[in-house]
Write a protein that holds these residues in place. Structure first.
Motif, mmCIF file in Angstrom:
data_model
loop_
_atom_site.group_PDB
_atom_site.id
_atom_site.type_symbol
_atom_site.label_atom_id
_atom_site.label_comp_id
_atom_site.label_asym_id
_atom_site.label_seq_id
_atom_site.Cartn_x
_atom_site.Cartn_y
_atom_site.Cartn_z
ATOM 1 N N PHE A 159 -11.218 -16.063 -31.330
ATOM 2 C CA PHE A 159 -11.430 -17.085 -32.354
ATOM 3 C C PHE A 159 -12.009 -16.514 -33.645
ATOM 4 C CE2 PHE A 159 -11.940 -18.980 -28.131
ATOM 5 C CZ PHE A 159 -10.877 -19.861 -28.156
ATOM 6 N N ARG A 160 -12.920 -15.562 -33.524
ATOM 7 C CA ARG A 160 -13.556 -14.959 -34.702
ATOM 8 C C ARG A 160 -13.575 -13.448 -34.511
ATOM 9 N NH1 ARG A 160 -18.994 -17.224 -36.343
ATOM 10 N NH2 ARG A 160 -18.406 -16.088 -38.218
ATOM 11 N N HIS A 161 -12.635 -12.758 -35.138
ATOM 12 C CA HIS A 161 -12.442 -11.323 -34.934
ATOM 13 C C HIS A 161 -13.689 -10.504 -35.264
ATOM 14 C CE1 HIS A 161 -8.230 -11.847 -34.091
ATOM 15 N NE2 HIS A 161 -8.065 -12.520 -35.230
ATOM 16 N N GLY A 162 -14.287 -10.729 -36.384
ATOM 17 C CA GLY A 162 -15.446 -9.947 -36.815
ATOM 18 C C GLY A 162 -16.629 -10.088 -35.874
ATOM 19 N N LYS A 163 -16.929 -11.320 -35.497
ATOM 20 C CA LYS A 163 -18.056 -11.579 -34.604
ATOM 21 C C LYS A 163 -17.785 -10.988 -33.220
ATOM 22 C CE LYS A 163 -22.050 -13.394 -33.856
ATOM 23 N NZ LYS A 163 -23.245 -12.817 -34.462
ATOM 24 N N GLY A 164 -16.552 -11.068 -32.740
ATOM 25 C CA GLY A 164 -16.202 -10.479 -31.445
ATOM 26 C C GLY A 164 -16.382 -8.975 -31.443
ATOM 27 N N ARG A 165 -16.010 -8.323 -32.535
ATOM 28 C CA ARG A 165 -16.198 -6.871 -32.638
ATOM 29 C C ARG A 165 -17.682 -6.511 -32.657
ATOM 30 N NH1 ARG A 165 -11.581 -4.630 -36.801
ATOM 31 N NH2 ARG A 165 -9.833 -5.399 -35.562
ATOM 32 N N GLN A 166 -18.481 -7.301 -33.345
ATOM 33 C CA GLN A 166 -19.924 -7.039 -33.366
ATOM 34 C C GLN A 166 -20.526 -7.158 -31.975
ATOM 35 O OE1 GLN A 166 -21.591 -9.844 -36.114
ATOM 36 N NE2 GLN A 166 -21.219 -8.535 -37.904
ATOM 37 N N ILE A 167 -20.114 -8.166 -31.233
ATOM 38 C CA ILE A 167 -20.644 -8.358 -29.881
ATOM 39 C C ILE A 167 -20.235 -7.196 -28.974
ATOM 40 C CG2 ILE A 167 -20.507 -9.808 -27.812
ATOM 41 C CD1 ILE A 167 -20.249 -12.224 -29.729
ATOM 42 N N MET A 168 -18.979 -6.773 -29.062
ATOM 43 C CA MET A 168 -18.521 -5.676 -28.208
ATOM 44 C C MET A 168 -19.128 -4.340 -28.611
ATOM 45 S SD MET A 168 -14.598 -6.572 -27.179
ATOM 46 C CE MET A 168 -13.964 -6.954 -28.786
ATOM 47 N N ALA A 169 -19.514 -4.169 -29.860
ATOM 48 C CA ALA A 169 -20.112 -2.914 -30.320
ATOM 49 C C ALA A 169 -21.616 -2.863 -30.072
ATOM 50 C CB ALA A 169 -19.833 -2.725 -31.805
ATOM 51 N N HIS A 170 -22.234 -3.976 -29.774
ATOM 52 C CA HIS A 170 -23.686 -4.050 -29.617
ATOM 53 C C HIS A 170 -24.250 -3.034 -28.623
ATOM 54 C CE1 HIS A 170 -27.522 -5.829 -28.206
ATOM 55 N NE2 HIS A 170 -27.721 -5.922 -29.506
ATOM 56 N N PRO A 171 -23.678 -2.841 -27.423
ATOM 57 C CA PRO A 171 -24.253 -1.852 -26.502
ATOM 58 C C PRO A 171 -24.284 -0.433 -27.092
ATOM 59 C CG PRO A 171 -22.748 -3.267 -25.309
ATOM 60 C CD PRO A 171 -22.595 -3.597 -26.761
ATOM 61 N N ALA A 172 -23.259 -0.063 -27.823
ATOM 62 C CA ALA A 172 -23.189 1.302 -28.363
ATOM 63 C C ALA A 172 -24.011 1.475 -29.633
ATOM 64 C CB ALA A 172 -21.744 1.674 -28.643
ATOM 65 N N THR A 173 -24.120 0.433 -30.441
ATOM 66 C CA THR A 173 -24.808 0.580 -31.720
ATOM 67 C C THR A 173 -26.281 0.206 -31.675
ATOM 68 O OG1 THR A 173 -24.134 -1.641 -32.401
ATOM 69 C CG2 THR A 173 -22.703 0.191 -33.056
ATOM 70 N N LYS A 174 -26.688 -0.640 -30.755
ATOM 71 C CA LYS A 174 -28.082 -1.096 -30.713
ATOM 72 C C LYS A 174 -28.799 -0.733 -29.419
ATOM 73 C CE LYS A 174 -27.703 -3.315 -34.610
ATOM 74 N NZ LYS A 174 -28.323 -2.893 -35.826
ATOM 75 N N VAL A 175 -28.211 -1.011 -28.266
ATOM 76 C CA VAL A 175 -28.896 -0.831 -26.987
ATOM 77 C C VAL A 175 -29.136 0.648 -26.693
ATOM 78 C CG1 VAL A 175 -28.735 -1.193 -24.490
ATOM 79 C CG2 VAL A 175 -28.012 -2.987 -26.055
ATOM 80 N N TYR A 176 -28.081 1.443 -26.669
ATOM 81 C CA TYR A 176 -28.212 2.864 -26.318
ATOM 82 C C TYR A 176 -29.149 3.614 -27.261
ATOM 83 C CZ TYR A 176 -26.998 7.654 -25.114
ATOM 84 O OH TYR A 176 -27.063 8.967 -24.752
ATOM 85 N N PRO A 177 -28.975 3.531 -28.595
ATOM 86 C CA PRO A 177 -29.889 4.272 -29.480
ATOM 87 C C PRO A 177 -31.349 3.828 -29.375
ATOM 88 C CG PRO A 177 -27.955 3.582 -30.693
ATOM 89 C CD PRO A 177 -27.905 2.915 -29.356
ATOM 90 N N SER A 178 -31.592 2.538 -29.202
ATOM 91 C CA SER A 178 -32.982 2.082 -29.123
ATOM 92 C C SER A 178 -33.659 2.566 -27.850
ATOM 93 C CB SER A 178 -33.060 0.563 -29.232
ATOM 94 O OG SER A 178 -32.425 -0.043 -28.143
ATOM 95 N N VAL A 179 -32.926 2.655 -26.742
ATOM 96 C CA VAL A 179 -33.516 3.128 -25.489
ATOM 97 C C VAL A 179 -33.770 4.632 -25.549
ATOM 98 C CG1 VAL A 179 -33.114 3.432 -23.009
ATOM 99 C CG2 VAL A 179 -32.562 1.273 -24.094
ATOM 100 N N ILE A 180 -32.814 5.421 -26.026
ATOM 101 C CA ILE A 180 -33.045 6.877 -26.025
ATOM 102 C C ILE A 180 -34.121 7.274 -27.026
ATOM 103 C CG2 ILE A 180 -30.734 7.410 -25.211
ATOM 104 C CD1 ILE A 180 -30.117 8.452 -28.022
ATOM 105 N N ASN A 181 -34.289 6.517 -28.101
ATOM 106 C CA ASN A 181 -35.350 6.830 -29.061
ATOM 107 C C ASN A 181 -36.720 6.367 -28.575
ATOM 108 O OD1 ASN A 181 -33.604 8.082 -30.838
ATOM 109 N ND2 ASN A 181 -33.109 6.167 -31.868
ATOM 110 N N ALA A 182 -36.775 5.410 -27.682
ATOM 111 C CA ALA A 182 -38.049 4.906 -27.174
ATOM 112 C C ALA A 182 -38.655 5.823 -26.118
ATOM 113 C CB ALA A 182 -37.858 3.515 -26.580
ATOM 114 N N ILE A 183 -37.824 6.626 -25.443
ATOM 115 C CA ILE A 183 -38.315 7.512 -24.380
ATOM 116 C C ILE A 183 -38.188 8.957 -24.878
ATOM 117 C CG2 ILE A 183 -38.019 8.224 -21.987
ATOM 118 C CD1 ILE A 183 -36.711 5.478 -21.500
ATOM 119 N N PRO A 184 -39.304 9.650 -25.124
ATOM 120 C CA PRO A 184 -39.238 10.976 -25.735
ATOM 121 C C PRO A 184 -38.869 12.117 -24.791
ATOM 122 C CG PRO A 184 -41.516 10.355 -25.405
ATOM 123 C CD PRO A 184 -40.675 9.186 -25.005
ATOM 124 N N ILE A 185 -38.777 11.863 -23.498
ATOM 125 C CA ILE A 185 -38.455 12.969 -22.584
ATOM 126 C C ILE A 185 -37.085 12.828 -21.987
ATOM 127 C CG2 ILE A 185 -40.799 13.552 -22.013
ATOM 128 C CD1 ILE A 185 -40.480 11.920 -19.456
#
Length: 77
Positions: free
Chosen positions: A51-77
């Motif tokens: 229904f909304r191409h742009g919003k769907g792409r943002q949702i599908m990209a969220h794990p790679a653009t927000k979740v993964y980087p925030s977790v690896i930067n939060a744990i220094p080892i």
């Protein structure tokens, strides 16, 4: 012959966040968090994409653009 299924181990070398210059725990936990988020968000993103191409792409990209980087930067080892 039995096949063992283990937990994936991710290694990131060349980082300046600790004296050893390698990270193991952060990238491994980040990958597991990425996988859990992707299982939930990719089907939702695919449905929204119909229904909304742009919003769907943002949702599908969220794990790679927000979740993964925030977790690896939060744990220094």
């Amino acid at each position: 012959m039995a096949l063992g299924i283990g937990i994936p181990i991710c290694v990131q070398c060349g980082t300046a966040s600790n004296p050893c210059r390698c990270k193991v725990v952060g990238p491994t936990v980040g990958f597991l968090a990425f996988a859990v988020a992707a299982v939930v968000e990719w089907p939702v993103g695919a449905l929204v994409y119909c229904f909304r191409h742009g919003k769907g792409r943002q949702i599908m990209a969220h794990p790679a653009t927000k979740v993964y980087p925030s977790v690896i930067n939060a744990i220094p080892i």
